[in-house]
Design a protein around this motif. Structure first.
Motif, mmCIF file in Angstrom:
data_model
loop_
_atom_site.group_PDB
_atom_site.id
_atom_site.type_symbol
_atom_site.label_atom_id
_atom_site.label_comp_id
_atom_site.label_asym_id
_atom_site.label_seq_id
_atom_site.Cartn_x
_atom_site.Cartn_y
_atom_site.Cartn_z
ATOM 1 N N HIS A 121 -4.097 33.613 27.928
ATOM 2 C CA HIS A 121 -4.715 34.226 29.105
ATOM 3 C C HIS A 121 -5.969 34.945 28.633
ATOM 4 N N ILE B 262 2.366 43.915 30.505
ATOM 5 C CA ILE B 262 2.545 42.898 31.541
ATOM 6 C C ILE B 262 1.222 42.688 32.253
ATOM 7 N N ILE B 263 0.790 41.440 32.323
ATOM 8 C CA ILE B 263 -0.418 41.068 33.065
ATOM 9 C C ILE B 263 0.016 40.804 34.500
ATOM 10 N N ARG B 264 -0.562 41.554 35.406
ATOM 11 C CA ARG B 264 -0.199 41.454 36.822
ATOM 12 C C ARG B 264 -1.299 40.729 37.594
ATOM 13 N N PRO B 265 -0.945 40.196 38.753
ATOM 14 C CA PRO B 265 -1.953 39.491 39.564
ATOM 15 C C PRO B 265 -3.097 40.415 39.980
ATOM 16 N N SER C 181 -2.613 42.905 42.888
ATOM 17 C CA SER C 181 -1.805 44.106 42.645
ATOM 18 C C SER C 181 -2.622 45.189 41.953
ATOM 19 N N ARG D 178 -1.254 35.467 41.976
ATOM 20 C CA ARG D 178 -0.679 34.792 40.815
ATOM 21 C C ARG D 178 -1.489 35.133 39.561
ATOM 22 N N VAL D 179 -0.876 34.986 38.397
ATOM 23 C CA VAL D 179 -1.540 35.148 37.097
ATOM 24 C C VAL D 179 -1.753 33.747 36.543
ATOM 25 N N SER E 210 4.058 34.528 38.342
ATOM 26 C CA SER E 210 4.009 35.822 39.029
ATOM 27 C C SER E 210 3.412 36.914 38.143
ATOM 28 N N CYS E 211 3.656 36.871 36.847
ATOM 29 C CA CYS E 211 3.035 37.765 35.877
ATOM 30 C C CYS E 211 3.300 37.194 34.489
ATOM 31 N N GLU F 181 3.712 38.311 30.083
ATOM 32 C CA GLU F 181 3.843 39.341 29.064
ATOM 33 C C GLU F 181 2.976 38.999 27.860
#
Length: 112
Positions: A5, A16-19, A22, A40-41, A83-84, A86
């Motif tokens: 990513h 945690i990589i969040r959308p 958010s 979405r991620v 959804s996310c 790590e």
């Protein structure tokens, strides 16, 4: 499988990589990403593709583990959304050099 990513700088192992939505970031769809979903991620199996996104946003490149269901990204080869995700490793920190693959696709100084 290994996933990458390219995104915001400064994340650490276990983060945690969040959308985008958010985080209060709204992005409109572009011609090359007509199916983009800010809920979405996005992750890829191509490190150079993650480097391209990190480079464009002064970010970092991470190896990630998807959390939740992983679905194919129909706008990009060998890419997915979830959804996310790590962070399992920080691979490159800003500035990320333009990867050779991307440099061939987007030569510096080229005009459209």
């Amino acid at each position: 499988m290994t996933y990458f990513h390219g995104g915001v700088a400064g994340l650490q192992l276990g983060d945690i990589i969040r959308p985008a939505i958010s985080l209060g970031i709204s992005k409109t769809k572009t011609p090359n990403q007509p199916r983009y979903n800010p809920r979405r991620v996005y992750i890829t199996q191509l490190r150079w593709y993650a480097e391209l996104f990190a480079n464009g946003h002064q970010g970092d490149v991470y190896e990630v583990r998807p959390v939740g269901r992983t679905l194919p990204d129909l706008d990009a080869r060998e890419s997915f959304h979830c959804s996310c995700a790590e962070v399992v490793a920080v691979l490159a920190t800003h500035p990320v050099p333009m990867p050779a693959e991307a440099a061939r696709l987007f030569p510096m100084g080229a005009t459209s």
